[in-house]
Design a protein around this motif. Sequence first.
Motif, PDB file in Angstrom:
ATOM      1  N   LYS A 210       0.683 -10.191  -4.637  1.00 37.54           N
ATOM      2  CA  LYS A 210       1.604 -11.117  -5.268  1.00 37.54           C
ATOM      3  C   LYS A 210       2.764 -11.478  -4.334  1.00 37.54           C
ATOM      4  N   ILE A 211       3.178 -12.722  -4.378  1.00 37.21           N
ATOM      5  CA  ILE A 211       4.356 -13.153  -3.610  1.00 37.21           C
ATOM      6  C   ILE A 211       5.396 -13.642  -4.612  1.00 37.21           C
ATOM      7  N   ASP A 212       6.608 -13.075  -4.555  1.00 39.61           N
ATOM      8  CA  ASP A 212       7.671 -13.483  -5.468  1.00 39.61           C
ATOM      9  C   ASP A 212       8.831 -14.050  -4.673  1.00 39.61           C
ATOM     10  N   ILE A 213       9.263 -15.218  -5.042  1.00 43.79           N
ATOM     11  CA  ILE A 213      10.361 -15.860  -4.322  1.00 43.79           C
ATOM     12  C   ILE A 213      11.592 -15.911  -5.217  1.00 43.79           C
ATOM     13  N   PHE A 214      12.698 -15.391  -4.730  1.00 41.97           N
ATOM     14  CA  PHE A 214      13.962 -15.492  -5.441  1.00 41.97           C
ATOM     15  C   PHE A 214      14.866 -16.441  -4.657  1.00 41.97           C
ATOM     16  N   ASP A 215      16.122 -16.599  -5.092  1.00 41.43           N
ATOM     17  CA  ASP A 215      16.994 -17.550  -4.414  1.00 41.43           C
ATOM     18  C   ASP A 215      17.188 -17.212  -2.941  1.00 41.43           C
ATOM     19  N   LYS A 216      17.507 -15.948  -2.657  1.00 44.62           N
ATOM     20  CA  LYS A 216      17.828 -15.604  -1.276  1.00 44.62           C
ATOM     21  C   LYS A 216      16.898 -14.569  -0.674  1.00 44.62           C
ATOM     22  N   GLN A 217      15.874 -14.157  -1.423  1.00 46.08           N
ATOM     23  CA  GLN A 217      14.923 -13.229  -0.846  1.00 46.08           C
ATOM     24  C   GLN A 217      13.529 -13.446  -1.397  1.00 46.08           C
ATOM     25  N   ALA A 218      12.578 -12.871  -0.702  1.00 47.38           N
ATOM     26  CA  ALA A 218      11.195 -12.982  -1.153  1.00 47.38           C
ATOM     27  C   ALA A 218      10.530 -11.623  -1.000  1.00 47.38           C
ATOM     28  N   TYR A 219       9.534 -11.367  -1.831  1.00 46.69           N
ATOM     29  CA  TYR A 219       8.793 -10.116  -1.756  1.00 46.69           C
ATOM     30  C   TYR A 219       7.314 -10.437  -1.655  1.00 46.69           C
ATOM     31  N   VAL A 220       6.635  -9.732  -0.748  1.00 50.50           N
ATOM     32  CA  VAL A 220       5.195  -9.926  -0.673  1.00 50.50           C
ATOM     33  C   VAL A 220       4.519  -8.553  -0.724  1.00 50.50           C
ATOM     34  N   ALA A 221       3.501  -8.454  -1.558  1.00 49.83           N
ATOM     35  CA  ALA A 221       2.767  -7.188  -1.667  1.00 49.83           C
ATOM     36  C   ALA A 221       1.582  -7.227  -0.713  1.00 49.83           C
ATOM     37  N   ILE A 222       1.414  -6.113   0.032  1.00 50.63           N
ATOM     38  CA  ILE A 222       0.318  -6.020   1.000  1.00 50.63           C
ATOM     39  C   ILE A 222      -0.450  -4.741   0.712  1.00 50.63           C
ATOM     40  N   LYS A 223      -1.755  -4.773   0.863  1.00 52.63           N
ATOM     41  CA  LYS A 223      -2.532  -3.540   0.684  1.00 52.63           C
ATOM     42  C   LYS A 223      -2.010  -2.492   1.656  1.00 52.63           C
ATOM     43  N   ARG A 224      -1.882  -1.277   1.148  1.00 53.06           N
ATOM     44  CA  ARG A 224      -1.239  -0.192   1.889  1.00 53.06           C
ATOM     45  C   ARG A 224      -1.749  -0.066   3.320  1.00 53.06           C
ATOM     46  N   GLU A 225      -3.070  -0.176   3.507  1.00 54.25           N
ATOM     47  CA  GLU A 225      -3.663   0.015   4.833  1.00 54.25           C
ATOM     48  C   GLU A 225      -3.164  -1.030   5.839  1.00 54.25           C
ATOM     49  N   SER A 226      -2.836  -2.199   5.343  1.00 55.28           N
ATOM     50  CA  SER A 226      -2.466  -3.276   6.265  1.00 55.28           C
ATOM     51  C   SER A 226      -0.964  -3.495   6.344  1.00 55.28           C
ATOM     52  N   ALA A 227      -0.198  -2.657   5.630  1.00 50.94           N
ATOM     53  CA  ALA A 227       1.233  -2.926   5.489  1.00 50.94           C
ATOM     54  C   ALA A 227       1.968  -2.911   6.830  1.00 50.94           C
ATOM     55  N   ASP A 228       1.659  -1.919   7.686  1.00 46.24           N
ATOM     56  CA  ASP A 228       2.384  -1.823   8.961  1.00 46.24           C
ATOM     57  C   ASP A 228       2.094  -3.017   9.854  1.00 46.24           C
ATOM     58  N   LYS A 229       0.826  -3.404   9.875  1.00 39.75           N
ATOM     59  CA  LYS A 229       0.432  -4.551  10.682  1.00 39.75           C
ATOM     60  C   LYS A 229       1.148  -5.819  10.184  1.00 39.75           C
ATOM     61  N   ALA A 230       1.186  -5.955   8.878  1.00 35.21           N
ATOM     62  CA  ALA A 230       1.838  -7.135   8.286  1.00 35.21           C
ATOM     63  C   ALA A 230       3.327  -7.146   8.599  1.00 35.21           C
ATOM     64  N   LEU A 231       3.922  -5.956   8.542  1.00 36.83           N
ATOM     65  CA  LEU A 231       5.354  -5.851   8.820  1.00 36.83           C
ATOM     66  C   LEU A 231       5.643  -6.296  10.255  1.00 36.83           C
ATOM     67  N   THR A 232       4.879  -5.762  11.208  1.00 35.45           N
ATOM     68  CA  THR A 232       5.075  -6.125  12.615  1.00 35.45           C
ATOM     69  C   THR A 232       4.898  -7.628  12.801  1.00 35.45           C
ATOM     70  N   CYS A 233       3.873  -8.141  12.163  1.00 37.39           N
ATOM     71  CA  CYS A 233       3.573  -9.555  12.341  1.00 37.39           C
ATOM     72  C   CYS A 233       4.677 -10.441  11.785  1.00 37.39           C
ATOM     73  N   LEU A 234       5.206 -10.090  10.610  1.00 40.83           N
ATOM     74  CA  LEU A 234       6.268 -10.918  10.032  1.00 40.83           C
ATOM     75  C   LEU A 234       7.559 -10.783  10.835  1.00 40.83           C
ATOM     76  N   ARG A 235       7.779  -9.589  11.402  1.00 43.64           N
ATOM     77  CA  ARG A 235       9.002  -9.382  12.185  1.00 43.64           C
ATOM     78  C   ARG A 235       8.968 -10.164  13.482  1.00 43.64           C
ATOM     79  N   ASN A 236       7.793 -10.172  14.135  1.00 42.05           N
ATOM     80  CA  ASN A 236       7.703 -10.827  15.439  1.00 42.05           C
ATOM     81  C   ASN A 236       7.435 -12.316  15.338  1.00 42.05           C
TER      82      ASN A 236
END
Length: 462
Positions: A420-446
Amino acid sequence: MNTPEFSCLPLKPALLENIESLGYSRQTPIQAESLPHILEGRDVIAQAKTGSGKTAAFAIGLLSRLDLSRFKVQALVVCPTRELADQVCKEIRRLARFTQNIKILALSGGTPFAPQRDSLEHGVHVVVGTPGRLQEHLQKHSLRLDHLKVLVLDEADRMLDMGFSDIVTDVISHAPSHRQTLLFSATYADPIREMSQRFQFKPVSVSIDTSHHDNVIEQRFHKIDKAHRLNALGYLLAYHRPESTVVFCNTKRECQDVADTLANCGFSVQALHGDLEQKDRDQILVRFANKSCSVLVATDVAARGLDIHDMQAVINYELPWDAEVYLHRIGRTGRAGKKGLALSLCTEAELNRVKAIEDFQTLSARWDEVAPFKLAYEQRFQPPMVTLWIDGGRKQKVRPGDILGALTGTAGIAGSEVGKIDIFDKQAYVAIKRESADKALTCLRNGKIKGRNFNVHKSHWS
Ligand code: ADP
Ligand code: MG
């Protein structure tokens, strides 16, 4: 029982197509009973248990009445809580998602007033709000109801319970008397009838007998010693391993204690009580709904208006005194035809509460064993998803597609890993399957989202 399809209703083809694309193949019983009258423009009072599809019934009704070329408030939905208003707003938006230029606005307390006033100035077709904030806008003339065609009172029984009767009366006094009024409620007691008499004109009354829904929720009771209540709760969670559970406590204090103990034992858990700030409440509900937090420990007051789908279980840590409160609690599982589990802990001294529940539902309680169990500190019960928090939202024009694109594009994360992706006024949250969370984090950061760099964090509880 086979209910009719939506295609037998006189709906605009675009609306009909969208309803079908949402996977609503048939009308739910309350929709089948109420929609023909609603679409005729009659006043309707509709009663059916939670999760029976009342929102779509009035949403389809009001969407059919709008004249989009006129930027005036033509439909108003009054809801008892902010969460409900947000959910109703979302459902109306979903049902209107291919309609161009339609403006649907939520007006709830707990969010700043000025931006709401600005949005109203730009012209809005549908307003969904809570009584207090609506009254404030009416008093300050930022909201006008002169062109209102449809008024909806959602969860009218809750609104009365919460003492909103006078405010709602005042809000309605600003609406034209020539209008359609739809009143929705999970119960049909005298105060609701009175409310109908005051605000409706020759209403059609439709009601769905709740008894044939009962087999959708499996109710089990467990006799325990008072001293073992927490261990018994641990047992039920460990045995059933539900991905999403609400544990009900009777007091705020107990709610916090239970949540703290479970957290210390490695459960993914949050307490939901009245003292939380709106921002924390939002985050907790986001994480619960996107399956990165499995257990919510709540009081009845805090859980008011909570409407999370696919909840697998409800556990009564302690039974309420009132059988009606019990039914309201367990009504949060087993929604829209899915099977739900309602588990209750009960001491010898509390047996009279089970008796009241049996009488109220005219059924006899099914009792189950709790095996000996000791909550230990090394157990890990990890939810399937992890939430990543992005420091940008609607204000920065971040949309769900941008986040999904950033993840699945160069980073090569499969779409099926993204929840699920939730968008608020000044922030957003995205849920990622646990196994892929670190990869997703690195990718969004870079990488960039919408050509910009945003701060991204793993939400600190995950
Ligand atoms: P209520 O207001 O009666 O408590 P909701 O309107 O919140 O119930 O509906 C519960 C769920 O049922 C929602 O997830 C909604 O999307 C879904 N739903 C509504 N109508 C239909 C339908 N005709 N077919 C399938 N699902 C539906
Ligand atoms: Mg509802």
